[in-house]
Design an enzyme around this catalytic site. Structure first.
Site, short mmCIF file in Angstrom:
data_model
loop_
_atom_site.label_atom_id
_atom_site.label_comp_id
_atom_site.label_asym_id
_atom_site.label_seq_id
_atom_site.Cartn_x
_atom_site.Cartn_y
_atom_site.Cartn_z
N TYR A 128 -62.94 -5.29 -15.98
CA TYR A 128 -61.82 -4.92 -16.86
C TYR A 128 -60.67 -4.31 -16.07
CZ TYR A 128 -59.29 -2.14 -20.36
OH TYR A 128 -58.32 -1.55 -21.13
N GLN A 131 -57.06 -3.09 -33.78
CA GLN A 131 -56.64 -3.79 -32.57
C GLN A 131 -57.45 -5.08 -32.49
OE1 GLN A 131 -58.44 -3.07 -28.76
NE2 GLN A 131 -56.48 -2.46 -27.88
N LYS A 158 -58.55 -8.30 -30.31
CA LYS A 158 -58.61 -8.87 -28.96
C LYS A 158 -58.39 -10.38 -29.05
CE LYS A 158 -59.96 -5.14 -26.71
NZ LYS A 158 -58.95 -4.42 -25.92
N ASP A 217 -54.24 -7.52 -28.58
CA ASP A 217 -54.47 -7.19 -27.17
C ASP A 217 -55.08 -8.35 -26.40
OD1 ASP A 217 -54.91 -5.99 -24.76
OD2 ASP A 217 -56.23 -4.41 -25.50
N GLU A 258 -50.11 -5.81 -26.99
CA GLU A 258 -50.56 -4.90 -25.92
C GLU A 258 -50.94 -5.68 -24.66
OE1 GLU A 258 -53.34 -1.87 -27.22
OE2 GLU A 258 -54.47 -2.00 -25.36
N ASP A 276 -51.18 -1.29 -21.13
CA ASP A 276 -52.47 -0.64 -20.98
C ASP A 276 -52.91 -0.71 -19.51
OD1 ASP A 276 -55.11 0.20 -21.02
OD2 ASP A 276 -55.74 -1.01 -22.70
N LYS A 317 -55.48 5.37 -20.81
CA LYS A 317 -56.88 5.69 -20.53
C LYS A 317 -56.87 6.98 -19.71
CE LYS A 317 -58.25 1.77 -22.35
NZ LYS A 317 -57.06 1.67 -23.23
N ALA A 354 -61.84 3.84 -21.37
CA ALA A 354 -62.37 2.48 -21.40
C ALA A 354 -63.69 2.42 -22.17
CB ALA A 354 -62.56 1.96 -19.98
N TRP A 399 -59.12 5.63 -29.52
CA TRP A 399 -60.30 4.75 -29.56
C TRP A 399 -61.44 5.45 -28.84
CZ3 TRP A 399 -63.66 2.51 -26.14
CH2 TRP A 399 -64.49 1.50 -26.66
C1 0XW Z 1 -60.04 -1.07 -26.94
N1 0XW Z 1 -60.20 -0.40 -25.67
C2 0XW Z 1 -59.57 0.90 -25.74
C3 0XW Z 1 -61.66 -0.28 -25.40
C4 0XW Z 1 -62.03 -1.17 -24.26
O1 0XW Z 1 -62.28 -0.43 -23.13
C5 0XW Z 1 -60.83 -2.05 -24.06
C6 0XW Z 1 -59.70 -1.16 -24.47
C7 0XW Z 1 -58.38 -1.85 -24.49
O2 0XW Z 1 -57.51 -1.55 -25.31
O3 0XW Z 1 -58.12 -2.72 -23.64
MG MG Z 2 -55.91 -2.64 -24.18
#
Ligand code: 0XW
Ligand code: MG
Length: 367
Positions: free
Chosen positions: A56, A162, A164, A193, A218, A241, A265, A294, A320
């Site tokens: 990641y 969010q 993905k 994202d 994002e 991010d 993060k 993370a 998160w």
């Molecule tokens: C959703 N998150 C905060 C958790 C995972 O670590 C990935 C991350 C992101 O936004 O990329």
């Molecule tokens: Mg992200």
């Protein structure tokens, strides 16, 4: 208050639902590293760092432990009453490796809070709220599965989802975004994202094909330079991010107007002390941001929530935490949990969580 002993623990955190999937990586279990600092006064403070697997971002669990092996012995005897003093000592022992040093920074703030009898949020400037909003991260999946999951989470109280996307045909991403929007409507805000999985051209096409749907995009592209190429060419607001690798990059991104907000993060920025600087830089330009990490358990979750509580609420884009995907707590008496889309700020001095060593997987090293 001097550091007498540092114990590094590991915790294996399986993903409760089986897998967590982004465009670049699929993980089934996470390897978390916890730092426990014991002082000559008998206090113990905790920190945690848990990269989302080795792909990641350029951090991984074994890297964190190797860095701590380099730093740990040299920290014994250091005055733990100031995170800045400890940071200077760490920098004198090892360059970089902010994500490992972050665990020590968090543990020191936990200690200072306990010693002064105040929560970590007070050390970071003071909590403005006693609950912070969370957001739910829907993994890469079919349009139907994404819509079902998003609707379920919004029904349970989340007001921010969010989604993905990326790593597949653009049409599938567009279909997933449309399906999620239809499922949640205006009941929740949407962030999409791609986790760096789009080229500049893809990001522009994706943006046009979804121009009628409100969301924040994002980190669509891999590098800050690619993100810079998107400036002024998208309808959707953009947040950064993965490319916010340190405070200097945050400063550059703000100064060069590369983004409209951030997904921070805490460990990537070097811990709570540095993440609080990022918070203040964002406040200067009214930039919304999250306060996440993370992955990880109750310790990093508590750290994120304490900092998030000090963020001006209009600029806090959510917190998160991995709890929804873990189903395990280091501190069953003070678990950090999402309830109806919100997380209560831990009470009590320091972080407000005390991991039980028997709930961790084992000790890695003692310095
Ligand atoms: C959703 N998150 C905060 C958790 C995972 O670590 C990935 C991350 C992101 O936004 O990329
Ligand atoms: Mg992200």
């Amino acid at each position: 208050m001097r550091i007498e002993r540092i114990t590094v623990h590991e915790a294996r955190l399986p993903v409760a639902s089986g897998t967590y999937r982004t465009s670049s990586t699929t993980v089934e279990a996470l390897d978390s590293t916890l730092v426990e600092i014991v002082t000559d006064e008998g206090l113990s403070g905790w920190g945690e760092t848990c990269p989302l697997g080795p792909v990641y971002q350029p951090h991984h669990a074994l890297g964190a432990r190797a860095a701590l092996e380099r730093i740990g012995p040299g920290l014994v005897g250091t005055d733990a009453s100031s995170a800045r003093v400890v940071a200077a000592r760490m920098d004198a022992l090892l360059g970089g490796h902010e994500y490992a040093k972050a665990a020590v920074d968090i543990a020191v703030l936990d200690l200072v809070g306990q010693r002064l009898g105040v929560p970590v949020s007070t050390l970071l400037g003071g909590a403005l709220v006693d609950r912070v909003p969370s957001y739910y991260s829907v993994i890469v999946g079919s349009a139907e599965a994404s819509a079902r999951s998003a609707a379920q989470q919004v029904d349970s109280g989340y007001r921010h989802v969010q989604l993905k996307v990326a790593g597949r045909d653009l049409g599938e991403d567009v279909a997933a975004v449309r399906a999620v929007r239809e499922a949640i409507g205006d009941r929740a805000r949407l962030t999409v994202d791609p986790n760096r999985g789009m080229t500049v051209a893809h990001a522009i096409q994706f943006d046009r094909l979804t121009a009628d749907i409100p969301f924040v995009l994002e980190q669509p592209c891999n590098t800050l330079e690619e993100m810079e190429l998107l400036r002024g060419r998208l309808d959707h607001p953009v947040s950064l991010d993965e490319t916010t690798i340190d405070l200097n990059t945050v400063l550059r991104a703000i100064g060069d107007r590369i983004c409209d907000g951030f997904s921070f993060k805490v460990t990537r920025l070097g811990g709570l002390t540095k993440a609080a600087v990022a918070r203040d830089l964002c406040a200067l330009r009214s930039l919304p941001h999250t306060v996440d990490d993370a992955w990880g358990g109750d310790v990093i979750a508590a750290a994120c929530v304490h900092l998030a509580a000090t963020v001006e609420p209009r600029l806090l884009d959510g917190v998160w935490i991995a709890q929804e995907y873990i189903g395990h707590h280091y501190d069953p008496d003070h678990p950090v949990v999402v309830e109806h889309g919100e997380i209560a700020v831990p009470q009590g001095p320091g972080l407000g969580v005390r991991p039980r060593p028997e709930r961790l997987t084992g000790q890695v090293a003692v310095y």
